[in-house]
Enzyme design. Structure first.
Site, PDB file in Angstrom:
ATOM      1  N   GLN A 156      12.187  -1.955  -3.832  1.00  0.00           N
ATOM      2  CA  GLN A 156      11.822  -0.590  -4.235  1.00  0.00           C
ATOM      3  C   GLN A 156      13.078   0.262  -4.421  1.00  0.00           C
ATOM      4  O   GLN A 156      13.181   1.055  -5.363  1.00  0.00           O
ATOM      5  CB  GLN A 156      10.926   0.076  -3.176  1.00  0.00           C
ATOM      6  N   TYR A 185       5.284  -6.368   1.676  1.00  0.00           N
ATOM      7  CA  TYR A 185       4.523  -6.830   0.504  1.00  0.00           C
ATOM      8  C   TYR A 185       4.457  -5.798  -0.627  1.00  0.00           C
ATOM      9  O   TYR A 185       4.910  -4.682  -0.459  1.00  0.00           O
ATOM     10  CB  TYR A 185       3.159  -7.400   0.882  1.00  0.00           C
ATOM     11  N   GLU A 186       3.976  -6.226  -1.753  1.00  0.00           N
ATOM     12  CA  GLU A 186       3.986  -5.408  -2.991  1.00  0.00           C
ATOM     13  C   GLU A 186       5.395  -4.944  -3.361  1.00  0.00           C
ATOM     14  O   GLU A 186       5.595  -3.807  -3.795  1.00  0.00           O
ATOM     15  CB  GLU A 186       3.063  -4.183  -2.857  1.00  0.00           C
ATOM     16  N   GLY A 187       6.354  -5.841  -3.208  1.00  0.00           N
ATOM     17  CA  GLY A 187       7.748  -5.488  -3.477  1.00  0.00           C
ATOM     18  C   GLY A 187       8.398  -4.987  -2.215  1.00  0.00           C
ATOM     19  O   GLY A 187       8.136  -3.865  -1.785  1.00  0.00           O
ATOM     20  N   ARG A 219       1.519  -0.429  -5.343  1.00  0.00           N
ATOM     21  CA  ARG A 219       2.641   0.046  -4.522  1.00  0.00           C
ATOM     22  C   ARG A 219       2.318   1.386  -3.889  1.00  0.00           C
ATOM     23  O   ARG A 219       2.622   1.622  -2.723  1.00  0.00           O
ATOM     24  CB  ARG A 219       3.911   0.118  -5.371  1.00  0.00           C
TER      25      ARG A 219
END
Lengths: 582, 582
Positions: free
Chosen positions: A439, A432-434, A292
């Site tokens: 977040q 992406y990546e959450g 992240r």
């Protein structure tokens, strides 16, 4: 245009983040000369080897044919050069072939990698995640046979999380892992959005895969982490027969065309367990924190690249009469509206860079600080800042890339100019990546409330300390005032989201994250201005100007942002889908 | 997904804008039933004929080969159906074959055209400009032979302004017009970014071209407007031999691939003067006011389309547990953060739609109002609002399209989903027809100071009147309070930009326009909520919720925005190019 490595800005951000204090604490022989030399060399490599491939990566992209993926033209050679240059192993443990540099140094280098060629940078970035997972949770065999190959970059790594029905909600994963009776497992299922899931740039690919045993508990507590290599690895560590897994296709995407995004099919693929059974999600989360932050850095990187191109264009392109130029036609840079836009882009980049590098240094301090109390405090602040670093910086990536197109006028909309690519590439990072909404929910749901709010309180106290230092500084008085109003707004909003659990806080999550980023970003700029105060060169003097501009254009909005987010969710709850339909 | 014509929202925006009062004043037989019938029929046409071509227009696009442009698949037939349906001639003068409807009605119809297929909509939109120019400034021959063909849509029109060195600065135009000794002219030069500059959808194309006579004064006072048809027009009005002009290429663009953007070469092309010699820029500006408003409507349109797709996805896509849904997995719409994002998109769309439709009605009132004083007041407010309608609405187009991608998560980045096309298409609207920075400079430089600020004062007085009406309304009290703080901030900022000419005001131009749009947009939402108050249906009740949400998330930021823009330009002036370089 070509990419210029922003060495002095990166060095300043590292300094503000407290990186110099790590020197001597790292397990490598890190000193200031090494830091400077690494940044210079990385700058040269990214400028000369990676930046020239950014365009062809976009225009031609990776290709899928006959069950295989071919990397974009030049990418495989560039990857081998990257590995040969040692760029894959900066922060890895020397025991496994790494160079033991700090995570923060590695982040600074990766910012340049992503800025020069974001699609390329994703390949080693994903390998980092695999390195981290095996380093923390791998078996001895995995550490001896696999880890060194990932560290060297001979092999690459992937993260196989998402399934068609399981995106933000990993509890819904259905990929099956069945014991093969010999201590191993067979994986069956489909994974989507697998970055660099297949390619021809390295001799093996190590897939880290989330899957579920037949008798596993439902939900997140029944997910385990597996290692499934593209080519099976014998006991000498040599890759041999192909495993029963393959890319089914690659996606046709808005941007990052040089990065193959695969649908991966696991058809009874042989796999080894990584870490504990049914604890895969926790193992993956460790990697995800780092990933992240890396994605946040991508936001900074793509913004930097877009800014550089817009800045260069503002000098080349001449149009009309301008109040700050005697020439006709005047360069765009002579027009106040264009210059304001450029300065705002630059200020936001430096604010986001400051947040990301600070989070990177905290990750190092969480490992390296002398006392446990310091390590714990660093880890807590790292966890608090990670969702902000990810979401706020990637939103800025999109915003700055969009402003970059705008500064080009009509030329910005023409693909040949290049500005449009950044606008397209930047758009993935908030997803992406959450996704950034995830977040924000992580921030208000898990982070702000840590230790009854004490972690955020301590951060705000540090902001107040800076404000006190700035008060006496005539140059930065306005920054101090607006930063104070901003941090007070953040404190009010923090109390409110902690008190208001449930829908009210969830509805406020995204504006709260924006507010936190705005204020902490302003703090970063204020400290950059402090650190360069007194120097007479243009670059140093611009730092105070950037802090003031940001204070007026961003921090001044903080109290209003705080007020608005505390409205509560009653209106949202009451509205129906049908009311919003056309 | 398919497009749904937002009839009830458009009808409400027209009502708020004062359109009903025009009924009976228009030179057509306009009544409420006609208004409703036209919107319904346009909705059906755009949904059924234009929306299905939006995707192929993007994926295949217009093609250039052998000196000719072929429209995207299906576009030529759709254009003929558009013309056959009478959609090209809604507001044109019945004397030349038009239907004499209001400009505001036409705008409402065009919003649906652009939303269903923005690339297609540009073709008739440009023809509108040519109709307007010839109607106001054409010779009798042009009015008799050319105007009716443009009104019917048998022929299309273009605007040829931009040259490689002359974008925002039209004074730099160099295309030459030489008298041919027979009352006509020969044009020589290159024009770029010519929308629908060539195609195969109509039997002739009438290019309106800015050019300069050999003995013309330098700068803007030496520019004349010409009509150069693709095929020369004989005295019976029939197109014959090809003129000496041609498309040299079409651009490879970020979006609107279905709209051919041509480089046009004029190689001694025969042309007729339109209007007065050396007064071409003034003639063009008349058209540009209308075109700028149309582009603002494009911003609303693309936002509407992006919103519709995101809203539909939020119901179809299920993920995780949500506080506002008992189902697992829950639809995205059950998640507060997603719903907040959707509501904010919707609120901004309605705010921008309100501003655009209000500006459209003002254009009608400037022609149709009974007294000269009313007509003048309407024209002045129309001129004040035009740059705001253009810039603020197109910025929202980009912002909403970006949020639309975000709501789709990973699917949003995949081209097949469609959300990415809106993000790409939307990006042109802040650029063309006067980049948004130019709009902001127009606003602070020419508009806000009109009649010593009285035009803006009168607008703000109307906002205050609404605030007084809202005070007693328990539902809208918070809107009244925030709108009041907002309009006071706008008033402060207005005084400041009028007092601070030069760099200070120029540097504040873009934030000032944003502030003005935020506040006037909030006023629109407040009046939409007023107009629907008391009704029990979900749609009506959502209007107050949208006004409140916008008040918290947008209007609450107005005082901070005003404070920041009054900082002055000293920091911008002092910063050097080198200080910002990497």
């Amino acid at each position: 245009m070509s990419f210029r490595a922003p060495i002095r800005d990166l060095a300043l951000a590292l300094k503000i983040a407290g990186h110099p204090a790590l020197i001597g604490q790292s397990f490598s022989e890190l000193d200031e000369d090494t830091v400077a030399a690494v940044l210079q060399a990385a700058g040269a490599f990214t400028q000369e080897e990676l930046a020239p491939l950014n365009r062809v990566g976009d225009q031609v992209g990776a290709k899928y044919a006959n069950g295989k993926v071919t990397a974009a033209p030049g990418f495989a050679d560039a990857y081998r050069a990257f590995v040969a240059g040692g760029w894959n192993s900066l922060s890895a443990d020397p025991e496994y072939g790494g160079q033991g540099l700090t995570k923060a140094m590695e982040l600074a280098v990766f910012e340049m990698v992503h800025a020069s060629n974001m699609a390329f940078g994703l390949c080693p970035m994903l390998t980092q995640g695999a390195i981290e997972a095996l380093h923390l949770h791998g078996t001895e065999r995995q550490k001896q046979l696999v880890l060194p190959r990932l560290v060297s970059g001979e092999w690459t790594g992937t993260m196989n999380l998402t399934e068609p029905q399981a995106g933000s909600d990993l509890a819904a994963i259905t990929t099956r892992a069945e014991p093969d009776g010999q201590g191993g497992y067979r994986l069956t299922g489909q994974k989507i959005f697998i970055t660099w899931g297949d390619h021809d740039a390295a001799e093996n690919i190590c897939h880290l895969v989330l899957a579920r045993l037949p008798d596993a508990p439902p939900g997140v507590k029944g997910i385990s982490l597996f290692l499934a290599p593209k080519y099976l690895i014998d006991d000498a560590g040599q890759p041999g027969a192909a495993n029963d897994l393959r890319p089914a296709s690659i996606e046709h995407k808005l941007g990052i065309h040089g990065s193959p995004t695969c649908v991966m099919l696991f058809e009874g693929a042989r796999a080894e367990l990584v870490g504990e059974l049914n604890n895969g999600l926790a193992h993956m989360f460790v990697m995800m924190n780092a990933a992240r932050l890396q994605v946040g850095v991508q936001g900074v990187a793509i913004a930097e690249r877009a800014f550089q191109q817009a800045l260069a264009f503002s000098q080349e392109r001449r149009q009309g009469r301008a109040v700050w130029s005697a020439e006709y036609p005047a360069p765009l840079f002579g027009h106040p509206d264009v210059r304001r836009s450029l300065m705002l882009m630059k200020a936001k980049i430096e604010a986001a860079r400051g947040i990301c590098m600070t989070t990177g240094v905290l990750a190092d301090r969480a490992r390296l600080a002398p006392s446990e109390a310091e390590r714990n405090a660093a880890r807590a602040r790292q966890e608090l800042l990670t969702p902000i670093a990810k979401a706020w910086s990637t939103d800025i990536g999109v915003e700055v890339a969009s402003l970059g197109v705008q500064i080009h006028g009509g030329m910005g909309f023409i693909e040949e100019t290049g500005a449009a690519q950044y606008y397209r590439d930047a758009r993935i990072a908030p997803i992406y990546e959450g996704a950034n909404g995830i977040q924000a929910i992580d921030l208000i749901g898990r982070k702000v409330g840590m230790e009854n709010g004490a972690v955020m309180d301590a951060l705000c106290a540090d902001v107040h300390a800076t404000i006190e230092e700035l008060r006496g500084d005539a140059e930065l008085k306005s920054v101090a005032e607006r930063l104070e109003a901003g941090v007070r707004a953040l404190e009010r909003a923090t109390d409110w989201v902690i008190e208001n659990k449930g829908p009210n806080a969830l509805a406020a999550a995204t504006p709260y994250l924006e507010l936190a980023g705005d204020v902490i970003g302003g703090w970063m700029l204020a400290r950059q201005a402090q650190a360069t105060a007194g120097a007479a060169d243009d670059w140093s003097r611009s730092k105070a100007a950037l802090a003031r501009l940001y204070a007026g254009q961003v921090l001044a909005g903080a109290p209003g942002l705080a007020d608005g987010l505390m409205d509560g969710a009653a209106d949202l709850e009451a509205v129906t889908f049908e009311a919003l339909e056309a």
